[in-house]
Design a protein around this motif. Structure first.
Motif, PDB file in Angstrom:
ATOM      1  N   SER A  34       6.019 -13.140 -14.599  1.00  0.00           N
ATOM      2  CA  SER A  34       6.001 -11.829 -13.721  1.00  0.00           C
ATOM      3  C   SER A  34       7.967 -11.341 -14.206  1.00  0.00           C
ATOM      4  CB  SER A  34       6.000 -11.141 -12.182  1.00  0.00           C
ATOM      5  OG  SER A  34       4.642 -10.885 -11.990  1.00  0.00           O
ATOM      6  N   SER A  35       8.052 -13.126 -13.967  1.00  0.00           N
ATOM      7  CA  SER A  35      10.173 -13.364 -13.747  1.00  0.00           C
ATOM      8  C   SER A  35      10.280 -13.240 -15.657  1.00  0.00           C
ATOM      9  CB  SER A  35      10.141 -14.311 -13.200  1.00  0.00           C
ATOM     10  OG  SER A  35       9.831 -14.702 -12.858  1.00  0.00           O
ATOM     11  N   ALA A  36       9.104 -13.303 -16.686  1.00  0.00           N
ATOM     12  CA  ALA A  36       9.871 -13.452 -18.187  1.00  0.00           C
ATOM     13  C   ALA A  36       9.735 -12.171 -18.616  1.00  0.00           C
ATOM     14  CB  ALA A  36       8.350 -14.218 -18.601  1.00  0.00           C
ATOM     15  N   PRO A  39       5.415  -6.278  -3.336  1.00  0.00           N
ATOM     16  CA  PRO A  39       4.300  -5.975  -2.399  1.00  0.00           C
ATOM     17  C   PRO A  39       3.335  -6.319  -3.883  1.00  0.00           C
ATOM     18  CG  PRO A  39       5.784  -4.711  -1.330  1.00  0.00           C
ATOM     19  CD  PRO A  39       6.152  -5.262  -2.521  1.00  0.00           C
ATOM     20  N   SER A  40       3.114  -5.396  -4.737  1.00  0.00           N
ATOM     21  CA  SER A  40       2.332  -5.302  -5.657  1.00  0.00           C
ATOM     22  C   SER A  40       1.891  -6.455  -6.092  1.00  0.00           C
ATOM     23  CB  SER A  40       2.214  -3.831  -6.317  1.00  0.00           C
ATOM     24  OG  SER A  40       1.390  -4.192  -7.338  1.00  0.00           O
ATOM     25  N   THR A  41       2.884  -7.364  -6.838  1.00  0.00           N
ATOM     26  CA  THR A  41       3.016  -8.312  -7.254  1.00  0.00           C
ATOM     27  C   THR A  41       2.234  -9.649  -6.018  1.00  0.00           C
ATOM     28  OG1 THR A  41       4.645  -8.114  -8.574  1.00  0.00           O
ATOM     29  CG2 THR A  41       3.737 -10.592  -8.467  1.00  0.00           C
ATOM     30  N   LEU A  42       2.676  -9.691  -5.003  1.00  0.00           N
ATOM     31  CA  LEU A  42       2.514 -10.381  -3.656  1.00  0.00           C
ATOM     32  C   LEU A  42       0.182 -10.138  -3.626  1.00  0.00           C
ATOM     33  CD1 LEU A  42       4.762 -10.497  -1.066  1.00  0.00           C
ATOM     34  CD2 LEU A  42       3.954 -11.971  -2.672  1.00  0.00           C
ATOM     35  N   PHE A  62      -3.021 -12.358  -4.461  1.00  0.00           N
ATOM     36  CA  PHE A  62      -3.806 -12.927  -3.305  1.00  0.00           C
ATOM     37  C   PHE A  62      -5.138 -12.740  -3.819  1.00  0.00           C
ATOM     38  CE2 PHE A  62      -6.522 -10.758  -0.023  1.00  0.00           C
ATOM     39  CZ  PHE A  62      -6.686 -11.497   0.687  1.00  0.00           C
ATOM     40  N   ALA A  63      -5.536 -11.546  -4.465  1.00  0.00           N
ATOM     41  CA  ALA A  63      -6.145 -11.314  -5.154  1.00  0.00           C
ATOM     42  C   ALA A  63      -7.106 -11.745  -6.363  1.00  0.00           C
ATOM     43  CB  ALA A  63      -6.121  -9.967  -5.915  1.00  0.00           C
ATOM     44  N   ALA A  64      -6.023 -12.450  -7.110  1.00  0.00           N
ATOM     45  CA  ALA A  64      -6.596 -14.331  -7.815  1.00  0.00           C
ATOM     46  C   ALA A  64      -6.594 -15.003  -7.352  1.00  0.00           C
ATOM     47  CB  ALA A  64      -4.979 -13.854  -9.375  1.00  0.00           C
ATOM     48  N   THR A  80      -5.490  -2.986  -4.063  1.00  0.00           N
ATOM     49  CA  THR A  80      -4.441  -2.672  -2.904  1.00  0.00           C
ATOM     50  C   THR A  80      -2.734  -2.984  -4.043  1.00  0.00           C
ATOM     51  OG1 THR A  80      -5.005  -3.382  -1.043  1.00  0.00           O
ATOM     52  CG2 THR A  80      -2.435  -3.141  -1.655  1.00  0.00           C
ATOM     53  N   SER A  81      -2.882  -3.606  -4.873  1.00  0.00           N
ATOM     54  CA  SER A  81      -1.540  -4.075  -5.924  1.00  0.00           C
ATOM     55  C   SER A  81      -1.666  -2.933  -7.174  1.00  0.00           C
ATOM     56  CB  SER A  81      -2.417  -5.308  -6.745  1.00  0.00           C
ATOM     57  OG  SER A  81      -1.264  -5.125  -7.447  1.00  0.00           O
ATOM     58  N   GLY A  82      -3.158  -2.529  -6.987  1.00  0.00           N
ATOM     59  CA  GLY A  82      -3.143  -1.241  -8.414  1.00  0.00           C
ATOM     60  C   GLY A  82      -1.795   0.489  -7.453  1.00  0.00           C
ATOM     61  N   HIS A  83      -2.672  -0.057  -6.396  1.00  0.00           N
ATOM     62  CA  HIS A  83      -2.344   1.985  -5.455  1.00  0.00           C
ATOM     63  C   HIS A  83      -0.667   0.924  -5.226  1.00  0.00           C
ATOM     64  CE1 HIS A  83      -1.794   4.970  -2.488  1.00  0.00           C
ATOM     65  NE2 HIS A  83      -0.577   3.918  -1.574  1.00  0.00           N
TER      66      HIS A  83
END
Length: 382
Positions: free
Chosen positions: A214-216, A228-231, A235-237, A298-301
């Protein structure tokens, strides 16, 4: 009457030979499951001195490498999708391709370092486990000193890859983001000595690469670990890693319990022995799948993803992991290896496909319904 007839003895000898052959085949297969052997193929074409290093790095088959790379790719695609619209798509597309290429190289070095370090620390334990006692370090094909130097060199190559091949200032952010994963990986081999949850540590080590990816790309001022979406994706991964590594750990679960190695597989084994039954003992895996699916949703939302993401990334991963949890035979080492080594492809590619299609949708400015209709028309025509 008390003596066996020649025909009966012949039949019995045939049964014994078949049983012996089956046992030998299982032993040989066990050693190829990241033990002290490898499947026949491209490794046999290399010089003999390369073989123990290929085995040390888990490069045949390359499952371990792609398990390291997938979270990097998830991070790149998620970040690009979150920052993309029809006006910025052409600028980000090149960054996405380049970043994925650089992070694949970085994943190669990171995977090599992680496995060399893990085998170096675990060598005394590996020597006591049937599947791992013939790994390169326990059998003496690679010395502990050589493994330590190799692991350090691969870490250096990882950081050099991120620092010199990614554009600035993204290179600085991505290199900094990689530090927690490296530190966690250094601790991981010790986690199994005092905890039954080393899979949680491994989950963090592997999937923190989402933050690196994500930082790249895109806005260098973004800090994905505050998004929050990335977190939620992280969590899911992590739960995905816990599930598939629990399946993987069942290959050694009896030996692990005997020598004092902790794992979630040991916990499930004890649950089965308690009389919980096959169905009830899988409930923790189903709960982890539920948490994983909730995290992806949640990430998608939070990121405003469209229908393609939910259909492919959420739905596809839920189906593939659910099939593994429902069908894997936890008491059969070969079956556990099969689901581990093959099942992760379906899940990883489903999540990646969902992010890619969502990226294309946003880049093109198409609505989800239009994109799905176009895809359906193309499939129908095919």
């Amino acid at each position: 009457m008390g003596m066996d007839s020649p025909r009966l003895r012949g039949r019995q000898d045939g049964v014994n030979r078949r049983e012996t052959s089956t046992a030998e085949e299982k032993d040989a297969a066990l050693l190829q499951q990241y033990g002290g052997a490898h499947a026949p193929g491209w490794v046999s074409l290399l010089s003999a001195w390369c073989t123990p290093w290929i085995q040390l790095c888990r490069l045949c088959p390359p499952v371990a490498l792609f398990l390291v790379f997938f979270p990097n790719m998830f991070g790149v695609l998620h970040s690009a999708t979150a920052q993309t619209n029809a006006d910025t798509a052409s600028d980000l597309a090149g960054e996405v391709v380049w970043a994925c290429g650089v992070l694949f190289v970085g994943s190669f070095f990171g995977s090599n370092a992680a496995h060399a370090w893990n085998d170096l620390v675990d060598a005394p334990l590996d020597a006591q486990v049937a599947r791992t006692r013939d790994r390169p370090i326990p059998r003496g094909a690679v010395s502990p000193r050589a493994a330590a130097i190799f692991a350090a060199s691969q870490v250096a190559c990882l950081f050099a890859t991120l620092w010199f091949l990614l554009p600035f200032p993204q290179a600085r952010t991505a290199t900094t983001a990689a530090i927690p994963a490296v530190l966690g990986t250094a601790y991981y081999p010790f986690a199994k000595r005092h905890s039954n949850l080393p899979q949680m540590v491994l989950g963090f080590c592997l999937t923190w690469a989402i933050m690196v990816g994500s930082s790249a790309v895109g806005d260098a001022s973004r800090r994905p670990w505050t998004d929050p979406s990335t977190l939620a994706l992280l969590f899911a991964a992590i739960l995905w890693v816990v599930i598939f590594d629990t399946i993987y750990a069942h290959q050694d679960v009896v030996d692990d319990e005997r020598v004092g190695i902790g794992s979630t597989a040991v916990l499930l084994l004890r649950l089965r022995r308690s009389g919980a039954g096959a169905i009830m003992s899988r409930l923790p895996l189903w709960a982890l799948l539920g948490g994983m699916t909730a995290g992806l949703t949640t990430s998608g939302h939070l990121a405003g993803m469209g229908a393609p993401y939910y259909a492919l990334a959420v739905g596809g991963s839920a189906i593939s992991v659910g099939a593994m949890v429902a069908n894997v035979d936890l008491d059969d080492t070969v079956n556990c290896w099969l689901w581990f080594s093959q099942g992760f492809w379906a899940t990883g590619l489903a999540i990646a496909a969902g992010l890619v299609v969502e990226y294309v949708r946003r880049s093109s400015g198409l609505e989800s319904a239009s994109l799905l209709q176009a895809a359906w028309t193309a499939l129908a025509g095919y």
